[in-house]
Scaffold this motif. Sequence first.
Motif, mmCIF file in Angstrom:
data_model
loop_
_atom_site.group_PDB
_atom_site.id
_atom_site.type_symbol
_atom_site.label_atom_id
_atom_site.label_comp_id
_atom_site.label_asym_id
_atom_site.label_seq_id
_atom_site.Cartn_x
_atom_site.Cartn_y
_atom_site.Cartn_z
ATOM 1 N N ASP A 56 0.745 -1.094 0.057
ATOM 2 C CA ASP A 56 -0.075 -0.123 -0.071
ATOM 3 C C ASP A 56 1.037 1.273 0.073
ATOM 4 O O ASP A 56 1.757 1.564 0.913
ATOM 5 C CB ASP A 56 -1.041 0.038 1.252
ATOM 6 N N PRO A 57 0.863 2.142 -1.107
ATOM 7 C CA PRO A 57 1.678 3.205 -1.124
ATOM 8 C C PRO A 57 1.558 4.185 0.218
ATOM 9 O O PRO A 57 2.594 4.848 0.738
ATOM 10 C CB PRO A 57 1.458 3.898 -2.396
ATOM 11 N N GLN A 59 0.647 3.539 3.165
ATOM 12 C CA GLN A 59 1.113 3.025 4.404
ATOM 13 C C GLN A 59 2.685 3.032 4.292
ATOM 14 O O GLN A 59 3.474 3.314 5.311
ATOM 15 C CB GLN A 59 0.750 1.567 4.738
ATOM 16 N N ALA A 60 3.281 2.894 3.135
ATOM 17 C CA ALA A 60 4.768 3.092 2.762
ATOM 18 C C ALA A 60 5.235 4.321 3.280
ATOM 19 O O ALA A 60 6.166 4.601 3.809
ATOM 20 C CB ALA A 60 5.096 2.316 1.705
ATOM 21 N N GLN A 61 4.531 5.244 2.441
ATOM 22 C CA GLN A 61 4.833 6.892 2.885
ATOM 23 C C GLN A 61 4.835 7.296 4.166
ATOM 24 O O GLN A 61 5.628 7.788 4.705
ATOM 25 C CB GLN A 61 4.128 7.677 1.908
ATOM 26 N N LYS A 62 3.675 6.692 4.951
ATOM 27 C CA LYS A 62 3.445 7.013 6.423
ATOM 28 C C LYS A 62 4.773 6.656 7.190
ATOM 29 O O LYS A 62 5.101 7.208 7.939
ATOM 30 C CB LYS A 62 2.110 6.616 6.823
ATOM 31 N N ALA A 63 5.070 5.298 6.890
ATOM 32 C CA ALA A 63 6.114 4.803 7.875
ATOM 33 C C ALA A 63 7.255 5.233 7.475
ATOM 34 O O ALA A 63 8.244 5.661 8.439
ATOM 35 C CB ALA A 63 6.290 3.206 7.342
ATOM 36 N N VAL A 64 7.862 5.744 6.231
ATOM 37 C CA VAL A 64 8.973 6.127 6.032
ATOM 38 C C VAL A 64 9.060 7.439 6.442
ATOM 39 O O VAL A 64 10.086 7.855 7.027
ATOM 40 C CB VAL A 64 9.343 6.172 4.396
ATOM 41 N N MET A 103 4.481 -9.001 -3.363
ATOM 42 C CA MET A 103 5.351 -9.153 -2.180
ATOM 43 C C MET A 103 6.892 -8.779 -2.363
ATOM 44 O O MET A 103 7.459 -8.071 -1.882
ATOM 45 C CB MET A 103 5.327 -10.533 -1.698
ATOM 46 N N ASN A 104 7.162 -8.979 -3.853
ATOM 47 C CA ASN A 104 8.483 -8.641 -4.226
ATOM 48 C C ASN A 104 8.806 -7.360 -4.742
ATOM 49 O O ASN A 104 9.702 -6.820 -4.626
ATOM 50 C CB ASN A 104 9.087 -9.889 -5.111
ATOM 51 N N VAL A 105 7.831 -7.299 -5.789
ATOM 52 C CA VAL A 105 8.215 -5.771 -6.755
ATOM 53 C C VAL A 105 7.463 -4.459 -5.809
ATOM 54 O O VAL A 105 7.931 -3.416 -5.692
ATOM 55 C CB VAL A 105 7.448 -5.931 -8.055
ATOM 56 N N LEU A 106 6.293 -4.779 -5.384
ATOM 57 C CA LEU A 106 5.529 -3.636 -4.995
ATOM 58 C C LEU A 106 6.023 -3.085 -3.800
ATOM 59 O O LEU A 106 6.262 -1.781 -3.541
ATOM 60 C CB LEU A 106 3.897 -3.944 -4.807
ATOM 61 N N ASN A 110 7.373 0.731 -3.627
ATOM 62 C CA ASN A 110 6.539 1.753 -2.482
ATOM 63 C C ASN A 110 7.626 2.354 -1.628
ATOM 64 O O ASN A 110 7.479 3.353 -1.280
ATOM 65 C CB ASN A 110 5.254 0.965 -2.193
ATOM 66 N N ALA A 111 8.467 1.434 -1.098
ATOM 67 C CA ALA A 111 9.349 1.670 -0.033
ATOM 68 C C ALA A 111 10.311 2.824 -0.551
ATOM 69 O O ALA A 111 10.566 3.806 -0.138
ATOM 70 C CB ALA A 111 10.006 0.543 0.451
#
Length: 226
Positions: A56-57, A59-64, A103-106, A110-111
């Motif tokens: 999820d883009p 969630q990735a942005q929020k975490a980073v 799992m591997n690409v996205l 996103n991260a």
Amino acid sequence: MNGKVLIVTGALGALGRVVTATALARGARVAGLDHASSQAKPTPNRIELRGVDLTDPAQAQKAVDAVAAHFGSLDALVNIAGGFAFEPVAEGDGKTWQRMYAMNVLTALNASRAALGHISKSSTGHIVNVGALGALQAGAGMGPYAASKSGVHRLTEALAAEWKGKVTVNAVLPSIIDTKVNRASMPNADFSKWVKPEELAEVILFLASDAASAVTGALIAVPGRV
């Protein structure tokens, strides 16, 4: 690595734990991201953000962003989060291909997109992805996994070209990693020929260090003793 801030995705896995411990031992400050939802107590040089779905883009942005705010900067991202599936093409399920891609690409995509704005502010910013030696030529049953890891390789090359001079982007391509899960699934194999997590961590952290400032767009094979 002294004082550098790293994000390690898939931090609770066998390789993620070793990379995190090795980086901390060398003076880095590390944030571990993982999909698992259990909680861990933070330390001055380590935090863990769990329950993060990197497919999820948002969630990735929020975490980073939370990591960058906590430590005040971000120097490197190590994308270890991923998965494996063994399934023949003809008899397989299309959902397996979608799951491997997610799992591997996205997760890596996103991260990386979430981290680039922060990492590019570092004097020596780095992204290190985990590809797969088996993706260079897929064997029987390796189609979904190899295709997704090949996508990680192409992502690595594209990002390296687009951010050249600002952020180095490289990938390690291990063969079979010597983990408890892999030993259990292949009990008759010669484990001594496999890549040890500690050995792979050394290559990853070199690529995430100032010593690798001249290396970008590289797909570095780590075949072990096969």
